[in-house]
Write a protein that holds these residues in place. Structure first.
Motif, short mmCIF file in Angstrom:
data_model
loop_
_atom_site.label_atom_id
_atom_site.label_comp_id
_atom_site.label_asym_id
_atom_site.label_seq_id
_atom_site.Cartn_x
_atom_site.Cartn_y
_atom_site.Cartn_z
N ILE A 4 0.86 -1.18 0.00
CA ILE A 4 0.00 0.00 0.00
C ILE A 4 0.89 1.23 0.00
O ILE A 4 1.82 1.34 0.80
CB ILE A 4 -0.94 0.02 1.22
N THR A 5 0.58 2.12 -0.91
CA THR A 5 1.28 3.40 -0.98
C THR A 5 0.26 4.50 -0.77
O THR A 5 -0.83 4.45 -1.33
CB THR A 5 1.96 3.59 -2.36
N VAL A 6 0.61 5.46 0.07
CA VAL A 6 -0.21 6.65 0.24
C VAL A 6 0.60 7.80 -0.35
O VAL A 6 1.66 8.14 0.17
CB VAL A 6 -0.54 6.92 1.72
N VAL A 7 0.12 8.33 -1.47
CA VAL A 7 0.78 9.47 -2.10
C VAL A 7 0.01 10.71 -1.67
O VAL A 7 -1.21 10.78 -1.87
CB VAL A 7 0.79 9.34 -3.64
N CYS A 8 0.70 11.65 -1.06
CA CYS A 8 0.01 12.81 -0.52
C CYS A 8 0.81 14.09 -0.74
O CYS A 8 2.04 14.05 -0.85
CB CYS A 8 -0.31 12.61 0.95
N VAL A 9 0.10 15.17 -0.80
CA VAL A 9 0.70 16.47 -1.01
C VAL A 9 1.07 17.06 0.36
O VAL A 9 0.24 17.10 1.26
CB VAL A 9 -0.26 17.42 -1.76
N GLY A 10 2.30 17.48 0.49
CA GLY A 10 2.75 18.17 1.69
C GLY A 10 3.26 17.25 2.78
O GLY A 10 3.05 16.04 2.75
#
Length: 159
Positions: A4-10
């Motif tokens: 599982i990858t969580v790609v997030c801004v900031g």
């Protein structure tokens, strides 16, 4: 084991948010390999125009797309997404994981996600009509992913 990858801004600015996410990532380790990838948040003027906001969303979207693992089932978090109960969310995760060993959740910045990112979605997820700061949404997502795996594995966490 599912990836599982969580790609997030900031970046997470508050220590309590970092601590909370770290705790759920630790709890998830028996169930899944989880990675959080942060992409740079685009700076905005004090009172951005609609065109400036769109430009910000597009630039952040391009950064996000670069970081989504190849072949991953993409699940963007967006207001127009579907709301799931925790058991329904767990069932979705289980269903997707039977078809794909990689899942990428995507959390946009302050202005949301680019349409080109949303269009990649296997499903779209919403935490409801409330507005959450994107940093808090990350913590809530980590908890809900952990809860989903707890439900899937019949642990006592979800009551």
């Amino acid at each position: 084991m599912i990836n599982i990858t969580v790609v997030c801004v900031g970046k997470l600015k508050e220590q309590y948010l970092r601590d909370g996410c770290a705790e759920y990532l630790k709890r998830l380790s028996p169930y899944a390999k989880v990675q959080i990838i942060e992409v740079a948040e685009e700076r905005a003027p004090e009172d951005p125009s609609s065109a400036q906001i769109l430009n910000i969303i597009e630039k952040e979207g391009a950064r996000i797309i670069e970081k989504i693992p190849k072949g991953a089932a993409v699940i963007p978090l967006c207001i127009e997404g579907r709301e799931y109960s925790s058991p329904e969310f767990a069932a979705q995760i289980e269903r997707i994981s039977l078809q794909n060993s990689k899942i990428a959740f995507v959390i946009g910045g302050s202005f949301g996600l680019a349409d080109k990112v949303k269009s990649l979605g296997k499903i779209k997820l919403s935490f409801g009509k409330i507005t959450l700061p994107h940093q808090l949404a990350r913590l809530v997502l980590c908890e809900q992913i952990y809860r989903a795996f707890s439900i899937i594995n019949n642990s006592r966490y979800h009551k």
